[in-house]
Design a protein around this motif. Structure first.
Motif, PDB file in Angstrom:
ATOM      1  N   ASN A  39       0.771  -1.214   0.000  1.00  0.00           N
ATOM      2  CA  ASN A  39       0.000   0.000   0.000  1.00  0.00           C
ATOM      3  C   ASN A  39       0.821   1.293   0.000  1.00  0.00           C
ATOM      4  N   ALA A  40       1.983   1.329   0.611  1.00  0.00           N
ATOM      5  CA  ALA A  40       2.754   2.561   0.697  1.00  0.00           C
ATOM      6  C   ALA A  40       4.240   2.234   0.767  1.00  0.00           C
ATOM      7  N   TYR A  41       5.067   3.235   0.449  1.00  0.00           N
ATOM      8  CA  TYR A  41       6.517   3.061   0.549  1.00  0.00           C
ATOM      9  C   TYR A  41       7.168   4.393   0.888  1.00  0.00           C
ATOM     10  N   THR A  42       8.373   4.315   1.422  1.00  0.00           N
ATOM     11  CA  THR A  42       9.235   5.475   1.607  1.00  0.00           C
ATOM     12  C   THR A  42      10.570   5.139   0.976  1.00  0.00           C
ATOM     13  N   LYS A  49      15.627  10.949   2.859  1.00  0.00           N
ATOM     14  CA  LYS A  49      14.289  10.635   2.363  1.00  0.00           C
ATOM     15  C   LYS A  49      14.050  11.382   1.057  1.00  0.00           C
ATOM     16  N   VAL A  50      13.660  10.636   0.026  1.00  0.00           N
ATOM     17  CA  VAL A  50      13.406  11.213  -1.290  1.00  0.00           C
ATOM     18  C   VAL A  50      11.910  11.389  -1.527  1.00  0.00           C
ATOM     19  N   HIS A  51      11.121  10.365  -1.139  1.00  0.00           N
ATOM     20  CA  HIS A  51       9.688  10.427  -1.439  1.00  0.00           C
ATOM     21  C   HIS A  51       8.935   9.380  -0.621  1.00  0.00           C
ATOM     22  N   LEU A  62      10.475   9.196 -10.258  1.00  0.00           N
ATOM     23  CA  LEU A  62      11.226  10.127  -9.412  1.00  0.00           C
ATOM     24  C   LEU A  62      12.633  10.360  -9.942  1.00  0.00           C
ATOM     25  N   PRO A  63      13.063  11.619 -10.023  1.00  0.00           N
ATOM     26  CA  PRO A  63      14.462  11.874 -10.386  1.00  0.00           C
ATOM     27  C   PRO A  63      15.362  11.499  -9.212  1.00  0.00           C
TER      28      PRO A  63
END
Length: 95
Positions: A39-42, A49-51, A62-63
């Motif tokens: 369901n979610a990620y970091t 932390k990027v996103h 994501l770049p």
């Protein structure tokens, strides 16, 4: 992918980490990653932390910036949601 082959009944609230270390001979002209997680990620790159993504139906592109010559690490913390066991999965590709 997940931490086992049968992902049909992953516990709600389960979190797992995927880590990859690698070295670059030179700084890349550009780099990006496609990520989706039910369901979610970091996403972390070199400890930063990027996103955080929470919509598995809309993968993130994501770049990946500030990659230089030398060692690097990508860490993805994946989370399964829900109120009971349910399917889970993570997709990650970087170039």
């Amino acid at each position: 992918i997940w931490n086992r082959a049968d992902v049909s009944d992953v516990a709600a609230g389960e979190k797992i980490a995927f880590r990859k270390e690698w070295s670059l001979d030179a700084a890349p002209a550009s780099a990006s990653a496609a990520v989706s997680c039910d369901n979610a990620y970091t996403l972390y790159v070199n400890g930063k932390k990027v996103h955080r993504g929470e919509n598995w139906e809309a993968p993130d592109l994501l770049p990946l910036v500030n990659l230089k010559q030398g060692k690097h690490e990508i860490l993805v913390v994946a989370e399964n949601g829900g109120s009971g066991p349910n399917p889970a999965g993570l997709f990650f590709e970087a170039r």
